[in-house]
Design an enzyme around this catalytic site. Structure first.
Site, PDB file in Angstrom:
ATOM      1  N   LYS A  37       0.861  -1.192   0.000  1.00 35.24           N
ATOM      2  CA  LYS A  37       0.000   0.000   0.000  1.00 35.24           C
ATOM      3  C   LYS A  37       0.886   1.227   0.000  1.00 35.24           C
ATOM      4  O   LYS A  37       2.013   1.189   0.486  1.00 35.24           O
ATOM      5  CB  LYS A  37      -0.861   0.014   1.270  1.00 35.24           C
ATOM      6  CG  LYS A  37      -2.082   0.892   1.153  1.00 35.24           C
ATOM      7  CD  LYS A  37      -3.204   0.137   0.480  1.00 35.24           C
ATOM      8  CE  LYS A  37      -4.487   0.898   0.424  1.00 35.24           C
ATOM      9  NZ  LYS A  37      -5.606  -0.012   0.069  1.00 35.24           N
TER      10      LYS A  37
ATOM     11  N   ASP B 296      -6.856   4.163  -4.785  1.00 33.71           N
ATOM     12  CA  ASP B 296      -7.447   4.029  -3.451  1.00 33.71           C
ATOM     13  C   ASP B 296      -8.113   5.369  -3.123  1.00 33.71           C
ATOM     14  O   ASP B 296      -8.315   6.194  -4.025  1.00 33.71           O
ATOM     15  CB  ASP B 296      -6.347   3.653  -2.429  1.00 33.71           C
ATOM     16  CG  ASP B 296      -6.924   3.122  -1.128  1.00 33.71           C
ATOM     17  OD1 ASP B 296      -7.441   1.994  -1.135  1.00 33.71           O
ATOM     18  OD2 ASP B 296      -6.883   3.828  -0.110  1.00 33.71           O
TER      19      ASP B 296
END
Ligand code: GLU
Length: 405
Positions: A94, A134
């Site tokens: 991430k 995201d």
């Protein structure tokens, strides 16, 4: 914490426990950005590469004022579990930049994104680490990531990022994939969770961004009734049921959902406590905590955000016999179609939307049933069951060293 809870129901090897106890790599960078007024500002960016046991690191890049290394690390761990639950050949990672993207101009966002890629380039790559979208990022930003990386390596490399615009190697179906995937997972589990049919079920959704809006539309198409919707500015509610398309048009025109004709305004907190059958946290982490879990009246929680329910809240919901469909399964549609995009780029193919969504539906139905079966076998909740499936798959990648005699 979730890992410890899961290992109580799923025994894992000592090797896997050690491997998962910390991320494989964490990168923190400073990104100097020339602002439109000529000043120079420095932003902080992160990439956490949690696990590559099952394949290249995969996971989104978040642009948010609260993004920090701890949040990104937790999200990278969840991506490791999510990719394993989905059975895709990807590890977990991430990224994030501490920034409010709404405060930057398009040009400033472009310079920030290109600067971030220049700093991260040595650790990215189609076989190394593949960022996707995201919270706070979108197709344009993913296109910029692939473009800047391609410039650096001197070769068109679309497979270095996913969620790109269609004309830059993006996949059909990627923008709706997370939302529609939530519907596929819910439909696959529904017969196990309730005797009611979709037309008898009411839904409240917290978060009306990309994920929440596609989910709402797809649920309405299946016959569910949406009685509440909210975004960061506030929410709306009506027992009569809402048309998500009309709500979206209203929001675009007025900048917020509040005041949508035929509805009452409702706060984000109260929306989660509505009397309804299914509640959907589709915004950020920690929406359901020990302070509001007891007030949830829905029978099903469909986690479309990452990490919306704390572990204390999980226990309260479990005691109340509320089924929580965990994030690592419910919102996996996005990363699955991201992986299809990566595959298309590597093979230089472009699949139809029908093919993409058909494959997605089949995969999510299969894995949702898998998780359900595991939960009945282990007599546990769906989160621990999903983790159990994921951990088993991660363990299977390890070449166990012989124990000392
Ligand atoms: N941000 C999405 C997630 O949390 C998708 C990431 C991706 O497409 O790589 O699953």
């Amino acid at each position: 914490m979730q890992l410890t809870r899961a290992t109580a129901v799923q025994k894992i090897s000592d090797d896997l426990r050690v491997r998962l106890s910390a991320p494989e790599r964490e990168v923190k960078v400073s990104i100097p950005v020339r602002m439109d007024d000529g000043s120079l500002k420095v932003f902080e960016g992160y990439r956490v590469q949690y696990s590559s046991l099952r394949g290249p690191y995969k996971g989104g890049v978040r642009y948010h004022p609260d993004a920090d290394i701890n949040e990104v690390r937790a999200l990278a761990f969840w991506m490791t579990m999510k990719c394993a639950v989905a059975g895709i050949p990807m590890g977990g990672g991430k990224g994030g930049v501490t920034v409010d993207p709404k405060e930057l101009s398009i040009k400033e966002l472009e310079r920030l994104t290109r600067g971030f890629v220049r700093k991260l380039a040595p650790v990215l790559g189609p076989q190394r680490d593949v960022p996707g979208p995201d919270v706070g990022t979108n197709a344009t930003i993913m296109g910029l990531i692939a473009d800047e990386y391609s410039k650096i390596v001197g070769k068109a490399t679309p497979a270095v990022a996913t969620g790109k615009p269609l004309d830059q190697g993006g996949s059909e179906g990627r923008s709706e994939s997370t939302g529609i995937g939530g519907m596929y997972v819910l439909m696959a589990l529904l017969p196990h969770l309730t005797r009611k049919k979709p037309s008898q079920l009411t839904v409240a959704i917290q978060g009306f961004g990309n994920v929440g809006s596609f989910l709402a539309r797809n649920l309405v198409a299946e016959g569910f009734k949406i009685i509440g919707l909210s975004d960061s500015k506030g929410g709306i509610y009506t027992e009569k049921g809402l048309d998500p398309d009309a709500a979206e048009t209203y929001k675009k025109k007025n900048g917020s959902l509040e005041g949508f004709p035929g509805t009452k305004n409702i706060s984000n907190e109260k929306l989660l406590e509505l009397t309804c059958d299914i509640v959907v946290p589709a915004a950020l982490e920690n929406a359901i905590t020990k302070s509001n879990a007891a007030k949830i009246k829905a029978h099903i929680v469909l986690e479309m955000a990452n990490g919306p329910t704390t572990t204390e809240a999980d226990d309260i919901l479990f005691k109340k016999e509320i089924h929580v469909v965990p994030d690592v399964l419910a919102n996996a549609g996005g990363v699955v179609v991201s992986t299809y995009e990566w595959e298309q780029n590597l093979k230089n193919e472009h699949w139809t939307e029908k093919k993409v969504l058909g494959k997605l539906r089949k995969l999510l139905e299969r894995e949702a049933k898998n998780v359900w079966k595991r939960s009945t076998k282990l007599k546990t909740d769906l989160r621990r069951a999903a983790f159990s499936v994921a951990l088993e798959r991660l363990d299977a990648t390890l070449d166990k060293t012989p124990k000392k005699r």
